[in-house]
Design an enzyme around this catalytic site. Structure first.
Site, mmCIF file in Angstrom:
data_model
loop_
_atom_site.group_PDB
_atom_site.id
_atom_site.type_symbol
_atom_site.label_atom_id
_atom_site.label_comp_id
_atom_site.label_asym_id
_atom_site.label_seq_id
_atom_site.Cartn_x
_atom_site.Cartn_y
_atom_site.Cartn_z
ATOM 1 N N LEU A 52 9.358 7.966 -11.036
ATOM 2 C CA LEU A 52 10.657 8.344 -11.596
ATOM 3 C C LEU A 52 11.411 9.176 -10.573
ATOM 4 O O LEU A 52 10.826 10.042 -9.918
ATOM 5 C CB LEU A 52 10.466 9.144 -12.889
ATOM 6 N N HIS A 77 21.391 -5.289 -2.030
ATOM 7 C CA HIS A 77 21.946 -4.740 -3.274
ATOM 8 C C HIS A 77 22.237 -5.813 -4.334
ATOM 9 O O HIS A 77 21.948 -5.622 -5.505
ATOM 10 C CB HIS A 77 23.204 -3.927 -2.962
ATOM 11 N N GLY A 101 0.798 -1.227 0.000
ATOM 12 C CA GLY A 101 0.000 0.000 0.000
ATOM 13 C C GLY A 101 0.830 1.275 0.000
ATOM 14 O O GLY A 101 0.292 2.361 -0.221
ATOM 15 N N MET A 138 5.092 5.082 -4.117
ATOM 16 C CA MET A 138 6.395 5.672 -4.438
ATOM 17 C C MET A 138 6.345 6.357 -5.795
ATOM 18 O O MET A 138 5.613 5.916 -6.690
ATOM 19 C CB MET A 138 7.517 4.623 -4.370
ATOM 20 N N LEU A 190 15.761 10.219 -9.013
ATOM 21 C CA LEU A 190 17.156 10.514 -9.328
ATOM 22 C C LEU A 190 18.049 9.356 -8.892
ATOM 23 O O LEU A 190 18.060 8.998 -7.709
ATOM 24 C CB LEU A 190 17.592 11.792 -8.590
ATOM 25 N N TYR A 217 27.579 3.249 -2.910
ATOM 26 C CA TYR A 217 27.878 4.474 -3.672
ATOM 27 C C TYR A 217 28.728 5.441 -2.838
ATOM 28 O O TYR A 217 29.285 6.390 -3.387
ATOM 29 C CB TYR A 217 26.600 5.209 -4.103
ATOM 30 N N ASP A 263 17.546 7.746 -5.166
ATOM 31 C CA ASP A 263 18.069 6.378 -5.051
ATOM 32 C C ASP A 263 19.563 6.423 -4.742
ATOM 33 O O ASP A 263 20.347 6.982 -5.508
ATOM 34 C CB ASP A 263 17.845 5.639 -6.377
ATOM 35 N N LYS A 278 20.477 0.753 -0.244
ATOM 36 C CA LYS A 278 20.758 -0.677 -0.424
ATOM 37 C C LYS A 278 21.977 -1.033 0.403
ATOM 38 O O LYS A 278 22.836 -0.172 0.607
ATOM 39 C CB LYS A 278 21.055 -0.981 -1.913
#
Ligand code: A2P
Length: 292
Positions: A35, A126, A29, A32, A37, A68, A63, A93
């Site tokens: 689209l 990930h 439910g 999100m 970044l 990263y 994201d 992640k």
């Protein structure tokens, strides 16, 4: 003087705004944005500037990932943007060393600390890393985090059909699986499984990393007919199929362009032509042997 120049630059960076992306609803439910970044391979400093720019333009999905190494910058960008936390959907992640019930919790707490947030909207495993065979436990850890309210939704990234099946066998169904997907990599086998199980498909590297795919004459021809750019055609092909996507750009003009894909539609013939670009890619990462 310095302050005037900086505020002038800030104004210039934020004059364009685009309508926010529509929302998709996950199986639990939670909604999100369709689209957002992508932030790889930004460092903290670049992420802080670009995330703030993106949110001011109209982006509402960001994201990132432990791997990263830019979660601190992402958090700083969110705070600098002036957009309230509850309007932003943050995905992160975690890496292989956290695969386990307690590990997932430690990974989540570490990401929260780096982001400077008190909950994560979507937390993903990930890579499955089947060599260590701990991803089912990692998913059990995600389910506990969800029950405890530290995350709003949970899922996987780079899981192949056999990895998903292992989860299904335990009664576990991720809300979302984020995979490499673009017109050159259609991933039909996974998309069919996602649809059958109510899993949202999200694409990473949706623009093929801005490489040769955007120069493809088929994509270029469709772009020209619609008065759009090749990147917009590729992103439209994704969202028109219901996928969530997170293209990366650090350039304010391209950021605005990439979000502006909800005001036109590709014809069935356009979609079929783009579908026809799928091809084998021997250089693609294989989640059975690659992962971190
Ligand atoms: P830049 O950050 O300079 O805009 P992907 O999301 O598939 O990994 O692609 C990201 C790459 O594509 C980056 O190199 C990015 O460069 C480039 N890119 C992003 N948006 C566009 C666009 N609209 N047109 C062309 N290249 C783009």
């Amino acid at each position: 003087m310095g302050e005037t120049a900086a505020s002038q630059r800030n104004k210039e960076r934020t004059t364009v705004t685009v309508n926010p992306a529509p929302l998709v609803t996950l199986a639990n439910g939670v909604k999100m944005p369709q689209l957002g970044l992508g932030t790889w391979p930004m460092n903290d400093a670049e992420a802080a500037v670009t995330v703030a720019d993106a949110l001011r333009i109209g982006y509402r999905l960001i994201d990132t990932a432990e791997n990263y190494e830019n979660e601190r910058g992402v958090g700083e960008g969110i705070r600098k943007s002036g957009v309230s936390r509850d309007e932003v959907f943050v995905t992160t992640k975690f890496n292989r060393k956290w695969h386990g019930v307690e590990g997932a919790r430690a990974a989540c707490l570490a990401s929260l600390e780096r982001l400077g947030l008190d909950y994560i909207d979507l937390l993903l495993i990930h890579w499955p890393n089947p060599d260590q065979d701990r991803y089912v436990d990692a998913y059990a850890g995600l389910e506990r985090l969800l029950a405890d309210g530290l995350v709003r939704a949970i899922g996987t990234s780079n899981f192949k059909p056999a990895h998903l099946q292992r989860l299904f066998d335990q009664g576990m169904v991720p809300h979302l699986n984020q995979i490499q997907l673009d017109p050159y990599h259609r991933r039909d086998d996974l998309v069919a499984i996602h649809r059958a199980r109510g899993i949202v498909t999200e694409s990473w590297r949706p623009l093929g990393a801005g490489n040769d795919m955007l120069a493809d004459p088929v994509i270029g021809g469709i772009a020209e007919r619609h008065g759009r750019t090749p990147a917009q055609v590729v992103l439209r092909w994704q969202v028109q199929q219901g996928f969530v996507t997170a293209p990366k750009s650090s350039n304010p003009t391209r950021l605005a362009q990439n979000l502006d894909v909800f005001g036109f539609a590709l014809s069935d013939a356009d979609m079929a032509a783009l579908d026809g670009l799928d091809r084998p890619d021997p250089t693609m990462f294989d989640a059975d042997s690659f992962g971190h």
